[in-house]
Design a protein around this motif. Structure first.
Motif, PDB file in Angstrom:
ATOM      1  N   ARG A 157       0.832  -1.241   0.027  1.00  0.00           N
ATOM      2  CA  ARG A 157       0.083   0.183  -0.047  1.00  0.00           C
ATOM      3  C   ARG A 157       0.877   1.320   0.138  1.00  0.00           C
ATOM      4  O   ARG A 157       1.741   1.382   0.838  1.00  0.00           O
ATOM      5  CB  ARG A 157      -1.014   0.011   1.355  1.00  0.00           C
ATOM      6  CG  ARG A 157      -2.037   1.234   1.237  1.00  0.00           C
ATOM      7  CD  ARG A 157      -3.000   0.932   2.338  1.00  0.00           C
ATOM      8  NE  ARG A 157      -3.480   2.234   2.672  1.00  0.00           N
ATOM      9  CZ  ARG A 157      -3.029   3.225   3.283  1.00  0.00           C
ATOM     10  NH1 ARG A 157      -2.206   3.435   3.683  1.00  0.00           N
ATOM     11  NH2 ARG A 157      -3.806   4.389   3.343  1.00  0.00           N
ATOM     12  N   CYS A 158       0.421   2.172  -0.992  1.00  0.00           N
ATOM     13  CA  CYS A 158       1.278   3.520  -1.149  1.00  0.00           C
ATOM     14  C   CYS A 158       0.677   4.330   0.103  1.00  0.00           C
ATOM     15  O   CYS A 158      -0.448   4.783   0.130  1.00  0.00           O
ATOM     16  CB  CYS A 158       1.053   3.965  -2.132  1.00  0.00           C
ATOM     17  SG  CYS A 158       1.781   5.552  -2.447  1.00  0.00           S
ATOM     18  N   GLU A 159       1.702   4.759   0.772  1.00  0.00           N
ATOM     19  CA  GLU A 159       1.049   5.944   1.795  1.00  0.00           C
ATOM     20  C   GLU A 159       0.943   7.387   1.285  1.00  0.00           C
ATOM     21  O   GLU A 159       0.242   8.060   1.927  1.00  0.00           O
ATOM     22  CB  GLU A 159       2.107   6.032   2.932  1.00  0.00           C
ATOM     23  CG  GLU A 159       2.478   4.580   3.858  1.00  0.00           C
ATOM     24  CD  GLU A 159       2.283   4.683   4.912  1.00  0.00           C
ATOM     25  OE1 GLU A 159       2.337   5.688   5.663  1.00  0.00           O
ATOM     26  OE2 GLU A 159       2.424   3.574   5.639  1.00  0.00           O
ATOM     27  N   HIS A 160       1.425   7.236   0.096  1.00  0.00           N
ATOM     28  CA  HIS A 160       1.349   8.850  -0.421  1.00  0.00           C
ATOM     29  C   HIS A 160       0.034   8.914  -1.154  1.00  0.00           C
ATOM     30  O   HIS A 160      -0.790  10.024  -1.162  1.00  0.00           O
ATOM     31  CB  HIS A 160       2.488   9.141  -1.559  1.00  0.00           C
ATOM     32  CG  HIS A 160       3.662   9.047  -0.919  1.00  0.00           C
ATOM     33  ND1 HIS A 160       4.214  10.133  -0.474  1.00  0.00           N
ATOM     34  CD2 HIS A 160       4.624   8.109  -0.402  1.00  0.00           C
ATOM     35  CE1 HIS A 160       5.595   9.866   0.239  1.00  0.00           C
ATOM     36  NE2 HIS A 160       5.732   8.685   0.069  1.00  0.00           N
ATOM     37  N   CYS A 161      -0.432   8.055  -1.964  1.00  0.00           N
ATOM     38  CA  CYS A 161      -1.611   8.181  -2.726  1.00  0.00           C
ATOM     39  C   CYS A 161      -2.695   7.012  -2.205  1.00  0.00           C
ATOM     40  O   CYS A 161      -3.911   7.056  -2.725  1.00  0.00           O
ATOM     41  CB  CYS A 161      -1.544   8.110  -4.126  1.00  0.00           C
ATOM     42  SG  CYS A 161      -1.060   6.487  -4.680  1.00  0.00           S
ATOM     43  N   GLY A 162      -2.336   6.179  -1.415  1.00  0.00           N
ATOM     44  CA  GLY A 162      -3.393   4.958  -0.936  1.00  0.00           C
ATOM     45  C   GLY A 162      -3.473   3.994  -1.919  1.00  0.00           C
ATOM     46  O   GLY A 162      -4.286   3.144  -1.771  1.00  0.00           O
ATOM     47  N   GLN A 163      -2.632   4.041  -3.189  1.00  0.00           N
ATOM     48  CA  GLN A 163      -2.800   2.868  -4.144  1.00  0.00           C
ATOM     49  C   GLN A 163      -2.567   1.560  -3.401  1.00  0.00           C
ATOM     50  O   GLN A 163      -1.460   1.351  -2.703  1.00  0.00           O
ATOM     51  CB  GLN A 163      -2.022   3.338  -4.947  1.00  0.00           C
ATOM     52  CG  GLN A 163      -1.808   2.221  -6.337  1.00  0.00           C
ATOM     53  CD  GLN A 163      -3.344   2.112  -7.016  1.00  0.00           C
ATOM     54  OE1 GLN A 163      -3.595   3.179  -7.324  1.00  0.00           O
ATOM     55  NE2 GLN A 163      -3.498   0.998  -7.860  1.00  0.00           N
ATOM     56  N   THR A 164      -3.391   0.549  -3.635  1.00  0.00           N
ATOM     57  CA  THR A 164      -2.946  -0.680  -3.352  1.00  0.00           C
ATOM     58  C   THR A 164      -2.353  -1.569  -4.529  1.00  0.00           C
ATOM     59  O   THR A 164      -2.971  -1.519  -5.373  1.00  0.00           O
ATOM     60  CB  THR A 164      -4.419  -1.522  -2.797  1.00  0.00           C
ATOM     61  OG1 THR A 164      -4.710  -0.657  -1.805  1.00  0.00           O
ATOM     62  CG2 THR A 164      -3.928  -2.882  -2.124  1.00  0.00           C
ATOM     63  N   PRO A 175       7.905  -0.218  -5.745  1.00  0.00           N
ATOM     64  CA  PRO A 175       7.445   1.155  -6.363  1.00  0.00           C
ATOM     65  C   PRO A 175       5.842   1.235  -6.494  1.00  0.00           C
ATOM     66  O   PRO A 175       5.267   0.436  -7.165  1.00  0.00           O
ATOM     67  CB  PRO A 175       8.265   1.282  -7.639  1.00  0.00           C
ATOM     68  CG  PRO A 175       8.425   0.095  -7.910  1.00  0.00           C
ATOM     69  CD  PRO A 175       8.614  -0.930  -6.773  1.00  0.00           C
ATOM     70  N   CYS A 176       5.479   2.373  -6.115  1.00  0.00           N
ATOM     71  CA  CYS A 176       3.899   2.526  -6.662  1.00  0.00           C
ATOM     72  C   CYS A 176       3.720   2.851  -7.931  1.00  0.00           C
ATOM     73  O   CYS A 176       4.286   3.579  -8.417  1.00  0.00           O
ATOM     74  CB  CYS A 176       3.320   3.684  -5.587  1.00  0.00           C
ATOM     75  SG  CYS A 176       1.583   4.437  -6.006  1.00  0.00           S
ATOM     76  N   PRO A 177       2.957   2.101  -8.708  1.00  0.00           N
ATOM     77  CA  PRO A 177       2.693   2.300 -10.053  1.00  0.00           C
ATOM     78  C   PRO A 177       1.737   3.690 -10.512  1.00  0.00           C
ATOM     79  O   PRO A 177       1.967   4.083 -11.378  1.00  0.00           O
ATOM     80  CB  PRO A 177       1.658   1.139 -10.394  1.00  0.00           C
ATOM     81  CG  PRO A 177       1.216   0.694  -9.142  1.00  0.00           C
ATOM     82  CD  PRO A 177       2.066   1.146  -8.031  1.00  0.00           C
ATOM     83  N   ALA A 178       1.182   4.168  -9.364  1.00  0.00           N
ATOM     84  CA  ALA A 178       0.377   5.165  -9.485  1.00  0.00           C
ATOM     85  C   ALA A 178       1.183   6.562  -9.448  1.00  0.00           C
ATOM     86  O   ALA A 178       1.252   7.375 -10.473  1.00  0.00           O
ATOM     87  CB  ALA A 178      -0.745   5.454  -8.492  1.00  0.00           C
ATOM     88  N   CYS A 179       2.029   6.589  -8.402  1.00  0.00           N
ATOM     89  CA  CYS A 179       2.732   7.996  -8.208  1.00  0.00           C
ATOM     90  C   CYS A 179       4.086   7.770  -7.944  1.00  0.00           C
ATOM     91  O   CYS A 179       4.979   8.843  -8.249  1.00  0.00           O
ATOM     92  CB  CYS A 179       2.284   8.618  -6.986  1.00  0.00           C
ATOM     93  SG  CYS A 179       2.782   7.665  -5.344  1.00  0.00           S
ATOM     94  N   GLY A 180       4.641   6.486  -8.153  1.00  0.00           N
ATOM     95  CA  GLY A 180       6.166   6.434  -8.352  1.00  0.00           C
ATOM     96  C   GLY A 180       6.715   6.157  -6.979  1.00  0.00           C
ATOM     97  O   GLY A 180       7.987   6.235  -7.015  1.00  0.00           O
TER      98      GLY A 180
HETATM   99 ZN   LIG Z   1       1.389   6.100  -4.797  1.00  0.00          ZN
END
Ligand SMILES: [Zn+2]
Length: 62
Positions: A7-14, A27-32
């Motif tokens: 889980r990305c803590e920056h944008c909440g992407q799972t 690495p988060c695919p949404a925000c990197g």
């Molecule tokens: Zn993210």
């Protein structure tokens, strides 16, 4: 192979990753940014409560 959840803590992407072994972060695919591994499945089955059986006084429990 098991699926590990991050889980990305920056944008909440799972992020779900099928891996043989879990890594600490991906690495988060949404925000990197960095997505950290979230504990799932195992902790959900744990019993809730059971230790302390003291109800808070005045909680309106009828
Ligand atoms: Zn993210």
């Amino acid at each position: 192979m098991p699926i590990y959840e991050y889980r990305c803590e920056h944008c909440g992407q799972t992020v779900e990753k099928i891996q043989r072994k879990p890594v600490a972060q991906v690495p988060c695919p949404a925000c990197g940014k960095i997505a950290t591994r979230s504990v799932s499945l195992t902790s959900a089955a744990s019993s809730s409560g059971g230790g302390t059986c003291s109800a808070p006084a005045g909680s309106g429990f009828t």
